[in-house]
Motif scaffolding. Structure first.
Motif, PDB file in Angstrom:
ATOM      1  N   CYS A 193       0.794  -1.106   0.002  1.00  0.00           N
ATOM      2  CA  CYS A 193      -0.023   0.016  -0.047  1.00  0.00           C
ATOM      3  C   CYS A 193       0.714   1.206  -0.201  1.00  0.00           C
ATOM      4  CB  CYS A 193      -0.922   0.142   1.071  1.00  0.00           C
ATOM      5  SG  CYS A 193      -0.181  -0.018   2.961  1.00  0.00           S
ATOM      6  N   PHE A 194       0.343   2.559  -0.491  1.00  0.00           N
ATOM      7  CA  PHE A 194       1.027   3.513  -0.649  1.00  0.00           C
ATOM      8  C   PHE A 194       0.186   4.724  -0.245  1.00  0.00           C
ATOM      9  CE2 PHE A 194       3.141   0.677  -3.474  1.00  0.00           C
ATOM     10  CZ  PHE A 194       4.438   0.518  -3.230  1.00  0.00           C
ATOM     11  N   ILE A 195       0.744   5.836  -0.121  1.00  0.00           N
ATOM     12  CA  ILE A 195      -0.084   6.958  -0.229  1.00  0.00           C
ATOM     13  C   ILE A 195       0.709   8.301  -1.124  1.00  0.00           C
ATOM     14  CG2 ILE A 195       0.941   8.167   1.912  1.00  0.00           C
ATOM     15  CD1 ILE A 195      -1.989   8.918   2.645  1.00  0.00           C
ATOM     16  N   SER A 196      -0.074   8.944  -1.828  1.00  0.00           N
ATOM     17  CA  SER A 196       0.734  10.153  -2.326  1.00  0.00           C
ATOM     18  C   SER A 196       1.113  11.277  -1.389  1.00  0.00           C
ATOM     19  CB  SER A 196      -0.272  10.737  -3.501  1.00  0.00           C
ATOM     20  OG  SER A 196      -1.418  11.415  -2.969  1.00  0.00           O
ATOM     21  N   SER A 197       2.206  11.959  -1.793  1.00  0.00           N
ATOM     22  CA  SER A 197       2.643  13.074  -0.996  1.00  0.00           C
ATOM     23  C   SER A 197       1.502  14.274  -0.844  1.00  0.00           C
ATOM     24  CB  SER A 197       3.944  13.773  -1.506  1.00  0.00           C
ATOM     25  OG  SER A 197       3.784  14.152  -2.787  1.00  0.00           O
ATOM     26  N   SER A 198       0.793  14.421  -1.648  1.00  0.00           N
ATOM     27  CA  SER A 198      -0.285  15.333  -1.578  1.00  0.00           C
ATOM     28  C   SER A 198      -1.370  14.921  -0.693  1.00  0.00           C
ATOM     29  CB  SER A 198      -0.929  15.570  -2.946  1.00  0.00           C
ATOM     30  OG  SER A 198      -1.476  14.496  -3.465  1.00  0.00           O
ATOM     31  N   GLN A 210      -9.386  17.045  14.087  1.00  0.00           N
ATOM     32  CA  GLN A 210     -10.285  15.979  14.931  1.00  0.00           C
ATOM     33  C   GLN A 210      -9.750  15.939  16.085  1.00  0.00           C
ATOM     34  OE1 GLN A 210     -12.154  14.545  12.503  1.00  0.00           O
ATOM     35  NE2 GLN A 210     -11.213  16.077  11.089  1.00  0.00           N
ATOM     36  N   ARG A 211     -10.673  15.339  17.101  1.00  0.00           N
ATOM     37  CA  ARG A 211     -10.380  15.005  18.332  1.00  0.00           C
ATOM     38  C   ARG A 211      -9.892  13.808  18.764  1.00  0.00           C
ATOM     39  NH1 ARG A 211     -13.563  19.053  21.129  1.00  0.00           N
ATOM     40  NH2 ARG A 211     -13.383  17.798  23.288  1.00  0.00           N
ATOM     41  N   VAL A 212      -9.642  12.898  17.710  1.00  0.00           N
ATOM     42  CA  VAL A 212      -9.060  11.709  18.108  1.00  0.00           C
ATOM     43  C   VAL A 212      -7.848  11.711  18.482  1.00  0.00           C
ATOM     44  CG1 VAL A 212      -8.508  11.479  15.611  1.00  0.00           C
ATOM     45  CG2 VAL A 212      -8.901   9.464  17.193  1.00  0.00           C
ATOM     46  N   GLU A 213      -7.378  10.527  19.470  1.00  0.00           N
ATOM     47  CA  GLU A 213      -5.896  10.671  19.894  1.00  0.00           C
ATOM     48  C   GLU A 213      -5.408   9.209  19.686  1.00  0.00           C
ATOM     49  OE1 GLU A 213      -5.294  11.711  23.879  1.00  0.00           O
ATOM     50  OE2 GLU A 213      -7.111  13.446  23.763  1.00  0.00           O
ATOM     51  N   GLY A 214      -4.409   8.955  19.833  1.00  0.00           N
ATOM     52  CA  GLY A 214      -3.881   7.296  19.483  1.00  0.00           C
ATOM     53  C   GLY A 214      -3.413   7.290  18.127  1.00  0.00           C
ATOM     54  N   PRO A 215      -3.168   6.061  17.769  1.00  0.00           N
ATOM     55  CA  PRO A 215      -2.608   5.716  16.406  1.00  0.00           C
ATOM     56  C   PRO A 215      -3.600   5.666  15.506  1.00  0.00           C
ATOM     57  CG  PRO A 215      -2.428   3.758  17.592  1.00  0.00           C
ATOM     58  CD  PRO A 215      -2.719   4.760  18.522  1.00  0.00           C
ATOM     59  N   ILE A 216      -3.265   6.018  14.226  1.00  0.00           N
ATOM     60  CA  ILE A 216      -4.370   5.951  13.180  1.00  0.00           C
ATOM     61  C   ILE A 216      -3.578   5.887  11.737  1.00  0.00           C
ATOM     62  CG2 ILE A 216      -4.249   8.440  12.954  1.00  0.00           C
ATOM     63  CD1 ILE A 216      -7.377   8.466  12.053  1.00  0.00           C
ATOM     64  N   ASN A 217      -4.088   4.877  11.141  1.00  0.00           N
ATOM     65  CA  ASN A 217      -3.459   4.280   9.843  1.00  0.00           C
ATOM     66  C   ASN A 217      -4.344   5.110   8.651  1.00  0.00           C
ATOM     67  OD1 ASN A 217      -2.263   2.100  11.004  1.00  0.00           O
ATOM     68  ND2 ASN A 217      -4.007   0.505  10.700  1.00  0.00           N
ATOM     69  N   ALA A 218      -3.053   5.568   7.681  1.00  0.00           N
ATOM     70  CA  ALA A 218      -3.690   6.305   6.707  1.00  0.00           C
ATOM     71  C   ALA A 218      -2.940   5.943   5.216  1.00  0.00           C
ATOM     72  CB  ALA A 218      -3.234   7.834   6.828  1.00  0.00           C
ATOM     73  N   ARG A 219      -3.632   5.623   4.396  1.00  0.00           N
ATOM     74  CA  ARG A 219      -3.076   4.939   3.216  1.00  0.00           C
ATOM     75  C   ARG A 219      -4.221   5.381   1.943  1.00  0.00           C
ATOM     76  NH1 ARG A 219      -4.520  -0.533   1.087  1.00  0.00           N
ATOM     77  NH2 ARG A 219      -5.650  -1.701   2.498  1.00  0.00           N
ATOM     78  N   SER A 220      -3.743   5.245   0.765  1.00  0.00           N
ATOM     79  CA  SER A 220      -4.575   5.310  -0.434  1.00  0.00           C
ATOM     80  C   SER A 220      -5.587   3.933  -0.392  1.00  0.00           C
ATOM     81  CB  SER A 220      -3.693   5.507  -1.689  1.00  0.00           C
ATOM     82  OG  SER A 220      -3.281   6.800  -1.791  1.00  0.00           O
ATOM     83  N   LYS A 221      -6.718   4.027  -0.785  1.00  0.00           N
ATOM     84  CA  LYS A 221      -7.732   3.063  -0.964  1.00  0.00           C
ATOM     85  C   LYS A 221      -7.203   2.039  -1.911  1.00  0.00           C
ATOM     86  CE  LYS A 221     -12.019   3.964  -0.465  1.00  0.00           C
ATOM     87  NZ  LYS A 221     -12.155   3.220   0.654  1.00  0.00           N
ATOM     88  N   GLY A 222      -7.037   0.717  -1.502  1.00  0.00           N
ATOM     89  CA  GLY A 222      -6.368  -0.148  -2.442  1.00  0.00           C
ATOM     90  C   GLY A 222      -5.160  -0.726  -2.375  1.00  0.00           C
ATOM     91  N   GLU A 223      -4.578  -1.584  -2.865  1.00  0.00           N
ATOM     92  CA  GLU A 223      -3.277  -2.104  -2.947  1.00  0.00           C
ATOM     93  C   GLU A 223      -3.119  -2.629  -4.260  1.00  0.00           C
ATOM     94  OE1 GLU A 223      -6.237  -5.054  -1.376  1.00  0.00           O
ATOM     95  OE2 GLU A 223      -5.132  -3.502  -0.177  1.00  0.00           O
ATOM     96  N   VAL A 224      -1.605  -2.781  -4.560  1.00  0.00           N
ATOM     97  CA  VAL A 224      -1.101  -3.308  -5.562  1.00  0.00           C
ATOM     98  C   VAL A 224       0.102  -4.495  -5.289  1.00  0.00           C
ATOM     99  CG1 VAL A 224       0.641  -1.310  -5.576  1.00  0.00           C
ATOM    100  CG2 VAL A 224       0.079  -2.902  -7.755  1.00  0.00           C
TER     101      VAL A 224
END
Length: 292
Positions: A193-198, A210-224
């Motif tokens: 999985c990847f995410i673009s710099s933008s 956001q009021r959320v604390e703790g770890p949170i995953n972030a990546r583009s939708k889908g994988e290759v």
């Protein structure tokens, strides 16, 4: 308008983040070693510091300065995290650490945030050179979540790609294919999985509200699959990739993982963030870089 400090804001997604925040009308200060020109002119404040030196960090933020949000893109050790806990005590309302997919080991499972729980992870202190990259980030998270007196979130990004990626990880593959050089990839069936710099910058900017604390995953939708990724590169270069499991270190792929390396983004999506599909930007980026 928020008062925002970015630790590491002169290149790649840190620079994009600064630009987004300025467009939103916030008061932005960037803190770096001062070795890289940023091009922001008088639109930002600047602090020069050595992030691995507590005295330097403390001196840089002294004088009663306070921030609504601190983005820390350059924390690479538990000691640096503890320095932040000490120096920013009572000076920040929200602290957002840029973390990494590397806190998880490659495996066939889709990693959730709970798979590495920084609130209970055993802490060992040390500097950047004392640990592997993934372990150093796990420990940095643990120190911040266990010791900070301010709200903390840790954004776990996969490999970030873009035309502004100074590491040249995608270009490595394109150039090797163009030049007919072998590429060391141990498992072409591994999914990444990847995410673009933008989008990395956009997600960080979104997180400040956001009021959320703790770890949170972030990546583009889908994988290759790596085989599919290399196929995209072959299509744009018009040449066949030479893949080998036995190559010199200089020819080993930066994406050469033994197993799939993926993470679940349900937490971010439940909060309302809509990730861009991987197919919407990665093939186009390959095309752009291959044309150079």
């Amino acid at each position: 308008m928020k008062k925002i400090l970015i630790l590491g804001g002169t290149r790649f997604f840190g620079k994009r983040l600064a630009e987004l925040l300025l467009e939103e009308g916030h008061q932005v200060t960037i803190a770096t070693r001062g070795n890289t020109a940023d091009g922001f002119g008088d639109r930002v404040g600047r602090i020069q510091l050595d992030r691995e030196n507590k005295e330097s960090l403390a001196k840089a933020v002294e004088g009663g300065r306070e921030w609504d949000t601190v983005f820390d893109n350059i924390c690479y050790s538990p000691q640096a995290a503890q320095d932040a806990c000490d120096v920013f005590q009572g000076k920040v309302k929200r602290y957002i650490l840029t973390s990494t997919l590397s806190v998880y080991d490659p495996s066939s499972r889709l990693h959730q945030e709970k798979d590495v729980n920084p609130y209970i992870y055993p802490v060992s202190m040390g500097g950047r050179s004392d640990f592997s990259y993934g372990e150093a980030k796990r420990l940095a998270e643990a120190v911040l979540f266990q010791n900070a007196d301010f709200p903390v979130a840790a954004v776990r990004f996969p490999i970030v790609l873009g035309e502004d990626d100074y590491t040249g990880r995608l270009e490595f593959h394109i150039d090797h294919v163009k030049q007919g050089r072998p590429i060391g990839i141990p498992n072409l069936q591994a999914k990444m999985c990847f995410i673009s710099s933008s989008e990395a910058a956009s997600f960080l900017s979104w997180m400040k509200n956001q009021r959320v604390e703790g770890p949170i995953n972030a990546r583009s939708k889908g994988e290759v699959k790596l085989s599919e990724l290399m196929g995209w590169i072959e299509k744009e270069t018009g040449k066949k990739a030479i893949i080998s499991k036995q190559v010199s270190d200089k020819d080993k792929s930066p994406f050469g993982v033994p197993d799939s390396w993926l993470m679940d983004t349900n937490k971010a999506e439940r909060l309302g963030y809509q990730f861009q599909p991987l197919q919407a930007w990665l093939p186009a980026l390959i095309r752009q870089l291959a044309a150079k």
